[in-house]
Design a protein around this motif. Sequence first.
Motif, PDB file in Angstrom:
ATOM      1  N   LEU A  99      13.000  44.888  36.391  1.00  0.00           N
ATOM      2  CA  LEU A  99      12.055  44.200  37.272  1.00  0.00           C
ATOM      3  C   LEU A  99      11.325  43.079  36.539  1.00  0.00           C
ATOM      4  O   LEU A  99      11.106  41.997  37.098  1.00  0.00           O
ATOM      5  N   ARG A 100      10.961  43.326  35.290  1.00  0.00           N
ATOM      6  CA  ARG A 100      10.288  42.272  34.520  1.00  0.00           C
ATOM      7  C   ARG A 100      11.194  41.058  34.370  1.00  0.00           C
ATOM      8  O   ARG A 100      10.754  39.915  34.536  1.00  0.00           O
ATOM      9  N   ASP A 101      12.464  41.309  34.062  1.00  0.00           N
ATOM     10  CA  ASP A 101      13.409  40.203  33.898  1.00  0.00           C
ATOM     11  C   ASP A 101      13.604  39.436  35.196  1.00  0.00           C
ATOM     12  O   ASP A 101      13.696  38.207  35.202  1.00  0.00           O
ATOM     13  N   ARG A 102      13.680  40.150  36.316  1.00  0.00           N
ATOM     14  CA  ARG A 102      13.863  39.488  37.614  1.00  0.00           C
ATOM     15  C   ARG A 102      12.631  38.666  37.985  1.00  0.00           C
ATOM     16  O   ARG A 102      12.763  37.560  38.527  1.00  0.00           O
ATOM     17  N   LEU A 103      11.457  39.183  37.709  1.00  0.00           N
ATOM     18  CA  LEU A 103      10.244  38.426  38.013  1.00  0.00           C
ATOM     19  C   LEU A 103      10.171  37.164  37.158  1.00  0.00           C
ATOM     20  O   LEU A 103       9.744  36.103  37.634  1.00  0.00           O
ATOM     21  N   LEU A 104      10.588  37.275  35.906  1.00  0.00           N
ATOM     22  CA  LEU A 104      10.583  36.110  35.026  1.00  0.00           C
ATOM     23  C   LEU A 104      11.626  35.086  35.455  1.00  0.00           C
ATOM     24  O   LEU A 104      11.345  33.884  35.498  1.00  0.00           O
ATOM     25  N   ARG A 105      12.805  35.572  35.797  1.00  0.00           N
ATOM     26  CA  ARG A 105      13.929  34.690  36.105  1.00  0.00           C
ATOM     27  C   ARG A 105      13.886  34.139  37.526  1.00  0.00           C
ATOM     28  O   ARG A 105      14.382  33.045  37.788  1.00  0.00           O
ATOM     29  N   LEU A 106      13.267  34.874  38.445  1.00  0.00           N
ATOM     30  CA  LEU A 106      13.244  34.472  39.853  1.00  0.00           C
ATOM     31  C   LEU A 106      11.823  34.193  40.352  1.00  0.00           C
ATOM     32  O   LEU A 106      11.578  33.151  40.962  1.00  0.00           O
ATOM     33  N   GLY A 107      10.916  35.144  40.125  1.00  0.00           N
ATOM     34  CA  GLY A 107       9.577  34.979  40.669  1.00  0.00           C
ATOM     35  C   GLY A 107       8.834  33.785  40.110  1.00  0.00           C
ATOM     36  O   GLY A 107       8.225  33.006  40.858  1.00  0.00           O
ATOM     37  N   LEU A 108       8.873  33.610  38.780  1.00  0.00           N
ATOM     38  CA  LEU A 108       8.163  32.488  38.162  1.00  0.00           C
ATOM     39  C   LEU A 108       8.721  31.134  38.607  1.00  0.00           C
ATOM     40  O   LEU A 108       7.941  30.248  39.010  1.00  0.00           O
ATOM     41  N   PRO A 109      10.034  30.904  38.577  1.00  0.00           N
ATOM     42  CA  PRO A 109      10.556  29.617  39.063  1.00  0.00           C
ATOM     43  C   PRO A 109      10.235  29.355  40.534  1.00  0.00           C
ATOM     44  O   PRO A 109       9.945  28.217  40.910  1.00  0.00           O
ATOM     45  N   PHE A 110      10.269  30.404  41.362  1.00  0.00           N
ATOM     46  CA  PHE A 110       9.936  30.218  42.777  1.00  0.00           C
ATOM     47  C   PHE A 110       8.498  29.741  42.929  1.00  0.00           C
ATOM     48  O   PHE A 110       8.221  28.787  43.666  1.00  0.00           O
ATOM     49  N   ALA A 111       7.571  30.403  42.237  1.00  0.00           N
ATOM     50  CA  ALA A 111       6.167  30.022  42.344  1.00  0.00           C
ATOM     51  C   ALA A 111       5.941  28.588  41.879  1.00  0.00           C
ATOM     52  O   ALA A 111       5.232  27.808  42.538  1.00  0.00           O
ATOM     53  N   ILE A 112       6.542  28.219  40.760  1.00  0.00           N
ATOM     54  CA  ILE A 112       6.378  26.860  40.251  1.00  0.00           C
ATOM     55  C   ILE A 112       6.992  25.847  41.204  1.00  0.00           C
ATOM     56  O   ILE A 112       6.408  24.794  41.501  1.00  0.00           O
ATOM     57  N   ALA A 113       8.190  26.155  41.725  1.00  0.00           N
ATOM     58  CA  ALA A 113       8.894  25.209  42.588  1.00  0.00           C
ATOM     59  C   ALA A 113       8.146  24.950  43.886  1.00  0.00           C
ATOM     60  O   ALA A 113       8.009  23.797  44.309  1.00  0.00           O
ATOM     61  N   VAL A 114       7.648  26.008  44.529  1.00  0.00           N
ATOM     62  CA  VAL A 114       6.992  25.800  45.823  1.00  0.00           C
ATOM     63  C   VAL A 114       5.634  25.127  45.675  1.00  0.00           C
ATOM     64  O   VAL A 114       5.115  24.544  46.637  1.00  0.00           O
TER      65      VAL A 114
END
Length: 398
Positions: A99-114
């Motif tokens: 879950l940590r890896d998924r949040l780093l790899r997906l959640g962080l880029p999504f937040a920055i992008a939007v």
Amino acid sequence: MVISVSQSAAAAKVELQSPPRTRARNAALDHARTFLTLVVVLHHAVIPYTYFGHTDPSSFIGFDCIVLATDSFFMAMFFFLSGLFVWPGLKHKPPQVFLRDRLLRLGLPFAIAVLTLIPLAYYAIELRANPDASFSAFWWKTVTVGPWPSGPVWFIWVLLAFDLSACLLYQLSPTLLDPLNRLSLRGFDRPRVVFLFLVAVTAILYVPLRVYFGPNHWFEFGAFSVQSSRVLLYAAYFYIGAGIGAANFERGLLGAEGQLSQGGLPRWIIVTLIPYCLLWGLIAVKRLVLGNPPVQPDWYEAAYGLFFAVFSAGMMFCILAYFLNNRRSEFSVLDRMQADAYGIFLVHYPIVLWIQYWLFDFNLPAVVKASIAFVGTTLLSWGATWVLRQIPGAKNVL
């Protein structure tokens, strides 16, 4: 100016889960997902010059053919490829690490992008309607009042949601996907079995939702959006991919010595062209017989949804068959771009919209404009990603 027609089109690399270290990298799958990243860029590059998304004075009917094809398969295939590596990842990582890896790899880029890239992209559209608008005012209105479109990065939060659900299901039963894995084993010699299963499942999940919601309805909550009729179709592709990748990979559908890897591409092309032509037939009926109404009859949406499901599965099998059969060939451009493909997906959208904004007032043929948009976006996105990946720690995300 261009607005990407459904955000689905929007498109998308798409972040595809990285293979676990216990499995050697599969060059064919790397080539396929990098190729799909270029398809995403192409999709967005040509939309303004189509009948469907005609937001530029120039148009070309050939681009309608491209958009109909790409919009009908590429996001589903991205979910399939992403799902392939989920179950092995869960086997080799504690759930909290996964879950940590998924949040780093997906959640962080999504937040920055939007918060940055997506408002910057749609600011180009705002300027066409309101030339005096400031970016700061537009940004504040977007994140506080809305609408707050997510563009192609909707894929990232949906993939994260699927990953979270997979983590939960794996904790409940690590053998949950064994039936799908056994189906993959049958697909080693008879890939048509998996193809027919995929078509049946996705048609059952997609057609009723398309009839109910229509083709253009989106669930939206702030920057979180997803096409309502396709959410279960995407989930099916993701979990079927997870089942195929769960175990026995080389003895399953995508094995190097399997039938899908040994040729037969012409047959898959024929299987794919039939529903594609039928989709065009339905479009002709809608425009010439039904009078192009805003809401189609239920029989029309059901037929379109069925042909869509067959075409989507057929295109994926065509692409997989091609790259699996050519896994030992040299694809220097795809190989060199592979490490940057996720970044290209993330950053390409504002670049393509601003190139199209700049091209709008030029009296050029649609083919020329689209070519400039595609080549320019690809090179600039690739270069921007390379620069971003030089930031310490960025390669863990991009």
